[in-house]
Scaffold this active site. Structure first.
Site, PDB file in Angstrom:
ATOM      1  N   ALA A  94       0.848  -1.194   0.000  1.00 15.32           N
ATOM      2  CA  ALA A  94       0.000   0.000   0.000  1.00 15.32           C
ATOM      3  C   ALA A  94       0.879   1.238   0.000  1.00 15.32           C
ATOM      4  CB  ALA A  94      -0.954   0.007   1.188  1.00 15.32           C
ATOM      5  N   SER A  95       2.133   1.056  -0.364  1.00 12.33           N
ATOM      6  CA  SER A  95       3.067   2.154  -0.521  1.00 12.33           C
ATOM      7  C   SER A  95       3.145   2.997   0.746  1.00 12.33           C
ATOM      8  CB  SER A  95       2.663   2.977  -1.751  1.00 12.33           C
ATOM      9  OG  SER A  95       3.633   3.940  -2.055  1.00 12.33           O
ATOM     10  N   HIS A  96       2.839   4.274   0.638  1.00 13.35           N
ATOM     11  CA  HIS A  96       2.996   5.221   1.739  1.00 13.35           C
ATOM     12  C   HIS A  96       1.789   5.280   2.678  1.00 13.35           C
ATOM     13  CE1 HIS A  96       0.739   7.133  -1.435  1.00 13.35           C
ATOM     14  NE2 HIS A  96       0.196   7.891  -0.497  1.00 13.35           N
TER      15      HIS A  96
END
Length: 186
Positions: A94-96
């Site tokens: 979910a990346s960042h």
């Protein structure tokens, strides 16, 4: 099904999507991308293990093989996709976003992104229509794959001489921690 976006599948896990969605995404990727093998990596989020389990089950039930690189950065999956000639790959991340989020970034041959307009929308449509997921007569297999060394060599080929600079890096629980010491030293 609010997790399908322009460039990825992402949302609060078990709210916007769940393990059944992950299974179906895995099941439909080989057909969508005409792939008989799929490269898969994941980040260190708590929910990544369950998503990984169901994504792989979907891929192998569809009859494709999984090449599992385990914990990885998203660029590492892109590198592996292009470098080893995969027609399909998925990075679970979910990346960042905050910890309760998770998702999947799907790529096609040459590590080109699969977005809503060129594939994710089709997968969403197949899921929402209740399309069947019959288990293939020839189930796929999972093959562990270690590409860390080759990826590190690739990254180091771009490293410049920084002289006597002192560098501090905060990887903030990110997957860059896999390589930061090997690139910058202690």
């Amino acid at each position: 099904m609010g997790a399908f976006h322009a460039y990825d599948i992402r949302g609060i896990y078990n709210v916007d999507f769940d393990k059944e969605t992950a299974y179906k995404v895995g099941y439909f990727i080989p057909e969508l991308l005409s792939a008989d093998k799929v490269l898969v990596g994941r980040d260190a989020r708590v929910s990544s293990d369950e998503i990984h389990e169901y994504l792989l089950k979907g891929i192998i039930d569809a009859g494709a093989d999984v090449y599992d690189i385990g914990l990885s950065t998203t660029p590492m999956v892109y590198f592996g996709t292009a470098n080893y000639g995969f027609k399909a790959s998925v990075q679970i991340t979910a990346s960042h976003n905050p910890a309760e989020y998770n998702g999947m970034k799907v790529s096609r041959e040459n590590a080109l992104p699969v977005g809503y307009d060129n594939g994710l929308g089709q997968i969403k449509e197949w899921i929402e229509s209740g399309r069947e997921c019959p288990v293939s007569e020839r189930k796929g297999q999972v093959h562990p794959m270690d590409i860390r060394k080759e990826n590190l060599e690739f990254l180091l080929s771009y490293k410049e001489d920084w002289g006597n600079l002192k560098i501090a890096v905060d990887v903030s629980n990110g997957m860059a921690s896999l390589f930061v010491r090997d690139i910058y030293g202690d």
